[in-house]
Design a protein around this motif. Structure first.
Motif, PDB file in Angstrom:
ATOM      1  N   SER A 161       0.789  -1.265  -0.160  1.00 36.45           N
ATOM      2  CA  SER A 161      -0.093  -0.059   0.156  1.00 36.45           C
ATOM      3  C   SER A 161       0.814   1.113  -0.062  1.00 36.45           C
ATOM      4  O   SER A 161       0.516   2.314  -0.801  1.00 36.45           O
ATOM      5  N   GLY A 162       2.047   1.100   0.813  1.00 38.75           N
ATOM      6  CA  GLY A 162       2.906   2.366   0.831  1.00 38.75           C
ATOM      7  C   GLY A 162       3.290   2.777  -0.653  1.00 38.75           C
ATOM      8  O   GLY A 162       3.618   3.794  -1.181  1.00 38.75           O
ATOM      9  N   GLN A 163       3.852   1.641  -1.337  1.00 39.03           N
ATOM     10  CA  GLN A 163       4.222   1.897  -2.715  1.00 39.03           C
ATOM     11  C   GLN A 163       3.349   2.355  -3.603  1.00 39.03           C
ATOM     12  O   GLN A 163       3.763   3.042  -4.437  1.00 39.03           O
ATOM     13  N   ILE A 164       2.023   1.563  -3.541  1.00 33.04           N
ATOM     14  CA  ILE A 164       1.083   2.364  -4.475  1.00 33.04           C
ATOM     15  C   ILE A 164       0.947   3.844  -4.110  1.00 33.04           C
ATOM     16  O   ILE A 164       0.824   4.410  -5.063  1.00 33.04           O
ATOM     17  N   ILE A 165       0.684   4.151  -2.870  1.00 33.75           N
ATOM     18  CA  ILE A 165       0.571   5.617  -2.768  1.00 33.75           C
ATOM     19  C   ILE A 165       1.617   6.391  -3.054  1.00 33.75           C
ATOM     20  O   ILE A 165       1.515   7.460  -3.683  1.00 33.75           O
ATOM     21  N   GLY A 204       5.410   7.827   2.373  1.00 36.76           N
ATOM     22  CA  GLY A 204       6.435   7.697   3.164  1.00 36.76           C
ATOM     23  C   GLY A 204       6.230   7.445   4.494  1.00 36.76           C
ATOM     24  O   GLY A 204       7.357   6.471   4.888  1.00 36.76           O
ATOM     25  N   ILE A 205       5.400   7.727   5.104  1.00 34.93           N
ATOM     26  CA  ILE A 205       5.254   7.450   6.509  1.00 34.93           C
ATOM     27  C   ILE A 205       4.571   6.081   6.661  1.00 34.93           C
ATOM     28  O   ILE A 205       5.136   5.332   7.332  1.00 34.93           O
ATOM     29  N   VAL A 206       3.719   5.555   5.664  1.00 35.85           N
ATOM     30  CA  VAL A 206       3.536   4.271   5.760  1.00 35.85           C
ATOM     31  C   VAL A 206       4.671   3.197   5.615  1.00 35.85           C
ATOM     32  O   VAL A 206       4.526   2.250   6.128  1.00 35.85           O
ATOM     33  N   LEU A 207       5.476   3.644   4.558  1.00 32.50           N
ATOM     34  CA  LEU A 207       6.678   2.669   4.688  1.00 32.50           C
ATOM     35  C   LEU A 207       7.680   2.718   5.588  1.00 32.50           C
ATOM     36  O   LEU A 207       8.281   1.756   6.061  1.00 32.50           O
TER      37      LEU A 207
END
Length: 248
Positions: A9-13, A178-181
């Motif tokens: 999800s972080g990569q997609i965002i 970036g925060i999700v990753l």
């Protein structure tokens, strides 16, 4: 949510934010000027961008011209050129780094190393979001200031273009990605005892110079029942030279 789902999800965002950052850099709609003369036929719309300026007539014809010199741009657009390019580079590198440390790939073996690489990619994406947010906010502030200035002619007053809004949205999306990753897979460290417990230093085994000799170890007989036969393996027959009476 598992680690793989968070990383995906972080990569997609982040990829969506990267595309938005590229669109913000390319389209010539950072500032828009609407000019209508005495006749509606003479009306035109002027678009100012980082790389070109476009003029659209009321008849539907549009002409674009590349900016030959950077010095012809205002200071905010000059700085925006450099900052958005650096933001694109940071976002692209961070997006690639997250694939190297993702759990669904086999580039790295140790889980702690994979977590650190993903966090590094998230930090690069957050830096790209900040680098994109600075020129967008700066250009918007200059445009609003010039529009509200009484010294600016009505024909020269410019409004905020679509690129500014796309840049704000892209910076927010990059920041979220970036925060999700960064929080997807923190490195796991073993903790013993209560929180704040300090682990004792490792104890190294003592290497003796003269290794001791050991005597044979006595093993007690087994208590299991004997399962074989107690009789002799070969039957003995009395010799024929002697008669049984000699032994009576």
């Amino acid at each position: 949510m598992g680690k793989i789902a968070k990383e995906t999800s972080g990569q997609i965002i982040s990829f969506i934010g990267f595309v938005g950052c590229a669109v913000t850099t390319g389209i010539p709609m950072w500032r828009v000027t609407n000019f209508i003369g005495a006749n509606i036929v003479t009306g035109q719309v002027v678009w100012d961008g980082l790389w070109m300026n476009c003029v659209m007539q009321s008849t539907g014809q549009m002409q674009c011209k590349l900016n030959d010199s950077v010095l012809r741009l205002s200071r905010d657009l000059q700085a925006a050129r450099a900052l958005v390019i650096i933001a694109l580079i940071f976002a692209f590198i961070g997006f690639l780094v997250t694939f190297i440390g993702a759990k669904c790939t086999s580039c790295l073996k140790r889980e702690s190393s994979m977590a650190k690489v993903v966090i590094l990619g998230g930090c690069l994406i957050i830096a790209a979001a900040l680098l994109l947010l600075i020129p967008v906010c700066w250009s918007a502030a200059v445009t609003i200031t010039d529009f509200e200035s009484p010294l600016t002619l009505n024909s020269q007053k410019r409004e905020i273009g679509a690129a500014i809004y796309i840049g704000w949205a892209s910076a927010l999306i990059l920041l979220i990605g970036g925060i999700v990753l960064c929080t997807s897979c923190p490195p796991s460290k073993p903790m013993y005892g209560y929180p704040g417990y300090q682990q004792a230093p490792p104890v190294y085994p003592y290497a003796a110079t003269n290794p001791p000799t050991y005597s044979p170890v006595y093993v007690p007989p087994s208590s299991r029942a004997y399962s074989g036969s107690y009789g002799p393996a070969k039957l003995y027959v009395a010799p024929t030279a002697y008669s049984p009476r000699q032994y009576q």
